[in-house]
Write an enzyme that holds these catalytic residues in place. Structure first.
Site, PDB file in Angstrom:
ATOM      1  N   LYS A  96       6.691  55.013   9.773  1.00 23.10           N
ATOM      2  CA  LYS A  96       7.028  55.777  10.969  1.00 23.10           C
ATOM      3  C   LYS A  96       7.868  57.012  10.659  1.00 23.10           C
ATOM      4  CE  LYS A  96       6.649  51.398  13.266  1.00 23.10           C
ATOM      5  NZ  LYS A  96       7.337  50.271  13.891  1.00 23.10           N
ATOM      6  N   PRO A 114       5.005  54.363  18.963  1.00 21.73           N
ATOM      7  CA  PRO A 114       3.970  54.698  17.996  1.00 21.73           C
ATOM      8  C   PRO A 114       4.074  53.881  16.710  1.00 21.73           C
ATOM      9  CG  PRO A 114       5.604  56.438  18.090  1.00 21.73           C
ATOM     10  CD  PRO A 114       5.962  55.438  19.147  1.00 21.73           C
ATOM     11  N   GLU A 115       2.948  53.549  16.134  1.00 22.17           N
ATOM     12  CA  GLU A 115       2.906  52.849  14.853  1.00 22.17           C
ATOM     13  C   GLU A 115       2.278  53.799  13.827  1.00 22.17           C
ATOM     14  OE1 GLU A 115       1.516  48.789  15.434  1.00 22.17           O
ATOM     15  OE2 GLU A 115       2.484  48.717  17.387  1.00 22.17           O
TER      16      GLU A 115
END
Ligand SMILES: [Zn+2]
Length: 272
Positions: free
Chosen positions: A53, A2-3
């Protein structure tokens, strides 16, 4: 992996699940955090902030739960006490009367007093988070040309969380494509037009990806490709994951290289 946009969407889901009702129960897997459980039971989660993040669950009791998913962490939102079937290890469980927010696999979890947040090693070093701080394209343009950054290659710069927090591998390829910047370039090598395009693309692609389920391609084009039966992998991005397929702007086959130890995709005709 995930970003920033995916982390922000996960944060929205946690807010939605936990914001309205007090915490009925909370449990940490790590012994060093168990002492905080009693402080947090009965507290309200006011909001969930993100810094790239990293995620910050802000409790009204003056505590913040910090978590960074690194490569493997994953949040699940479920009906209360309804655990998913998974081989992952549960690290943090927060329940209210209706919902449970469950964090699996992450090892980077801490409980901070609110006043300790600014000095936290990751938070204090992280660059601006474009989705939660008011950063303009002009601010980014100046940042690109500032001393710590302007002689570094874009390919490592864009993955450096102290440069801009929340950009990861797909956004790196997509920003460089949108600004027509060759992956071997540094900010100092770029024209003013490229730098302006890059500063706008960083902000616009981050918000578009957040609002449109990770799509960084032109939305109209993506919709058209989808209606023609193309897969998500084919229509989602301009160049990322599209090795050997035609560039949507010029038709040249997209190339894949390794840059800063991660895969990068670019169009050798559009990006010079
Ligand atoms: Zn092209």
């Amino acid at each position: 992996m995930p970003e920033g946009p995916e982390i922000r969407r996960a944060a929205d889901d946690i807010e939605k699940a936990l914001q309205e009702r007090p915490v009925l129960d909370i449990s940490f897997t790590f012994d060093r955090l168990k002492e905080y459980e009693d402080f947090l039971i009965g507290a309200h989660i006011q909001r969930v902030d993100t810094k790239g993040k990293a995620m910050l669950l802000r409790f009204d009791a003056g505590f913040t739960v910090y978590s960074h998913n690194q490569l493997y962490g994953k949040w699940f939102i479920r009906n209360a006490y309804n655990y998913p079937k998974t081989n992952r290890q549960l690290r943090l469980a927060i329940h209210n009367e209706k919902k449970s927010a469950l964090l699996y696999s992450a090892s980077d979890i801490e409980v901070l007093r609110d006043e300790e947040i600014a000095a936290h090693p990751f938070i204090s070093r992280a660059g601006p988070d474009l989705l939660s701080e008011s950063v303009t394209a002009d601010d980014l343009y100046k940042r690109f040309l500032s001393k710590p950054f302007y002689r570094r290659r874009w390919t490592s710069l864009l993955l450096d969380q102290s440069f801009i927090a929340g950009i990861g591998n797909y956004l790196r390829s997509e920003i460089l494509f949108s600004a027509r910047i060759h992956p071997s370039a540094r900010p100092v090598d770029c024209t003013e037009t490229q730098l302006r395009l890059a500063s706008e693309a960083a902000i616009n692609l981050m918000y578009q990806s957040y609002a449109h389920n990770g799509i960084t391609n032109d939305l109209e084009l993506a919709g058209k490709l989808k209606s023609e039966g193309k897969t998500r992998k084919q229509y989602r991005h301009w160049v990322f994951n599209r090795e050997d397929q035609s560039c949507y702007m010029c038709g040249t086959p997209v190339e894949k290289i390794q840059a800063a130890s991660r895969r990068l995709y670019f169009c050798p005709s559009c990006q010079i």
